[in-house]
Design an enzyme around this catalytic site. Structure first.
Site, PDB file in Angstrom:
ATOM      1  N   ASP A 140       0.892  -1.279   0.169  1.00  0.00           N
ATOM      2  CA  ASP A 140      -0.191  -0.007   0.137  1.00  0.00           C
ATOM      3  C   ASP A 140       0.958   1.366  -0.067  1.00  0.00           C
ATOM      4  O   ASP A 140       2.081   1.204  -0.080  1.00  0.00           O
ATOM      5  CB  ASP A 140      -0.840   0.021   1.145  1.00  0.00           C
ATOM      6  N   SER A 141       0.404   2.533  -0.127  1.00  0.00           N
ATOM      7  CA  SER A 141       1.075   3.566   0.021  1.00  0.00           C
ATOM      8  C   SER A 141       1.651   3.845   1.508  1.00  0.00           C
ATOM      9  O   SER A 141       2.524   4.662   1.742  1.00  0.00           O
ATOM     10  CB  SER A 141       0.295   4.958  -0.358  1.00  0.00           C
ATOM     11  N   CYS A 196      -4.457  -2.045  -1.617  1.00  0.00           N
ATOM     12  CA  CYS A 196      -4.407  -0.549  -2.155  1.00  0.00           C
ATOM     13  C   CYS A 196      -5.552  -0.317  -3.492  1.00  0.00           C
ATOM     14  O   CYS A 196      -5.270  -0.799  -4.422  1.00  0.00           O
ATOM     15  CB  CYS A 196      -3.233   0.161  -2.585  1.00  0.00           C
ATOM     16  N   CYS A 219     -11.070   2.558   0.090  1.00  0.00           N
ATOM     17  CA  CYS A 219      -9.626   2.815   0.337  1.00  0.00           C
ATOM     18  C   CYS A 219      -9.100   2.163   1.697  1.00  0.00           C
ATOM     19  O   CYS A 219      -9.837   2.104   2.586  1.00  0.00           O
ATOM     20  CB  CYS A 219      -9.202   4.165   0.605  1.00  0.00           C
ATOM     21  N   HIS A 243      -7.222   2.504   3.921  1.00  0.00           N
ATOM     22  CA  HIS A 243      -7.195   3.372   5.185  1.00  0.00           C
ATOM     23  C   HIS A 243      -8.266   3.537   5.820  1.00  0.00           C
ATOM     24  O   HIS A 243      -8.381   4.084   7.051  1.00  0.00           O
ATOM     25  CB  HIS A 243      -6.464   4.973   4.648  1.00  0.00           C
ATOM     26  N   GLU A 262      -2.666   9.137   7.955  1.00  0.00           N
ATOM     27  CA  GLU A 262      -1.144   8.981   7.994  1.00  0.00           C
ATOM     28  C   GLU A 262      -0.622   9.848   8.881  1.00  0.00           C
ATOM     29  O   GLU A 262       0.490   9.540   9.362  1.00  0.00           O
ATOM     30  CB  GLU A 262      -0.571   9.148   6.558  1.00  0.00           C
TER      31      GLU A 262
HETATM   32  N1  DGL Z   1      -4.962   2.894   0.932  1.00  0.00           N
HETATM   33  C1  DGL Z   1      -4.892   3.072  -0.552  1.00  0.00           C
HETATM   34  C2  DGL Z   1      -6.052   2.797  -1.329  1.00  0.00           C
HETATM   35  O1  DGL Z   1      -6.750   1.885  -0.975  1.00  0.00           O
HETATM   36  C3  DGL Z   1      -4.103   4.303  -1.132  1.00  0.00           C
HETATM   37  C4  DGL Z   1      -4.548   5.682  -0.420  1.00  0.00           C
HETATM   38  C5  DGL Z   1      -3.671   6.923  -0.662  1.00  0.00           C
HETATM   39  O2  DGL Z   1      -2.290   6.842  -0.503  1.00  0.00           O
HETATM   40  O3  DGL Z   1      -4.012   8.029  -1.311  1.00  0.00           O
HETATM   41  O4  DGL Z   1      -6.513   3.665  -2.004  1.00  0.00           O
END
Ligand code: DGL
Length: 265
Positions: A7-8, A69, A179, A181, A147
């Protein structure tokens, strides 16, 4: 066999947590913290990061990769599926599979700006439920807040209120956390939308898919839940470790640094 998860940043940990709940194994987690948020990056940039990460996993003899992600799954995966010599698991179909089990036809998707703009969810629902209404909402402020370690408080509430409003106006019966997150702010979302709207976290479906695949290959014994994870990030290992421990409520022993092509900390 070793399983890569990326993931990011910390978002993919919501998928890692679920995988560890349903199966054992060796995991390598990669957080591309040098490039978070992915949601604001161009398709070309995301493609570059993707190949760099695949390269990283191949050097470590990973045989299957969970793209934990949605942004990568929406923007990059459809273009590269056939070119990667590894088994890949993406988020979008898993999320749609999970949502069709609970929704009655009006779905809202909270996602990054890139995922929302890609139309990936509309397309994936369209393939199996062509008459359903799907409303995707980009939420650019959420990933930077999460984050930064913020999952509650006025700023998060204000952002969530703004993003769920169009979904409430569209009278959705289900909201997909599009997402990885966003499960960290589920309680804020629940509080704002009430109990009438179902909330779907695709991690559960991904956990089923990945464990079924490994089980069918006789690569894991379902009863053996022992697991080991190596953590890697592309910037600020200490910061990732602190945040991951805060969010997961567990010790994250060691986080290693892998500098992406052409970049230094
Ligand atoms: N967690 C990721 C997603 O599911 C990336 C979120 C991001 O870095 O903007 O899209």
């Amino acid at each position: 066999m070793c399983i890569g998860i990326f993931d990011s940043g910390v978002g993919g940990l919501t998928v890692w947590r679920e995988l560890r709940r349903v199966m054992g194994g060796r995991f390598i987690y990669f957080g591309d913290t040098a490039h978070v948020p992915y949601g604001e990056k161009s398709p070309e940039q995301l493609m570059e990061y993707f190949w760099d990460i695949i390269d990283f996993f191949q050097q470590r003899e990973v045989k299957a990769v969970v793209v934990a992600c949605n942004t990568m799954s929406a923007v990059v995966l459809p273009k590269v599926q056939d070119q990667v010599p590894l088994k890949l698991f993406g988020m979008i179909d898993a999320a749609v599979d999970a949502a069709v089990k609970v929704s009655h036809g009006k779905v809202g998707v909270l996602a990054t700006s890139s995922t929302a703009a890609s139309g990936a969810y509309e397309e994936a629902f369209g393939r199996i439920r062509p008459t359903w209404d799907v409303t995707s909402q980009g939420c650019p402020r959420l990933v930077p807040l999460i984050e930064a370690g913020r999952t509650s408080g006025p700023e998060v509430e204000k952002a969530v209120a703004e993003y769920v409003k169009p979904l409430k106006n569209a009278a959705v019966d289900t909201i997909v956390l599009g997402c990885t997150h966003y499960p960290f702010v589920t309680s804020v979302i629940e509080h704002q939308v009430g109990s009438e709207i179902a909330i779907v976290d695709p991690a559960i479906r991904i956990g089923q898919e990945v464990s079924a695949w490994f089980g069918s290959k006789n690569e894991i014994r379902v009863e053996d839940r022992s697991s080991h994870t190596e953590f890697w990030v592309s910037r600020n290992p200490k910061g990732f470790q602190t945040l991951a421990q805060q969010f997961m409520g567990t010790m994250i022993p060691n986080v290693n640094l892998y500098e992406m092509a052409g970049e230094a900390e």
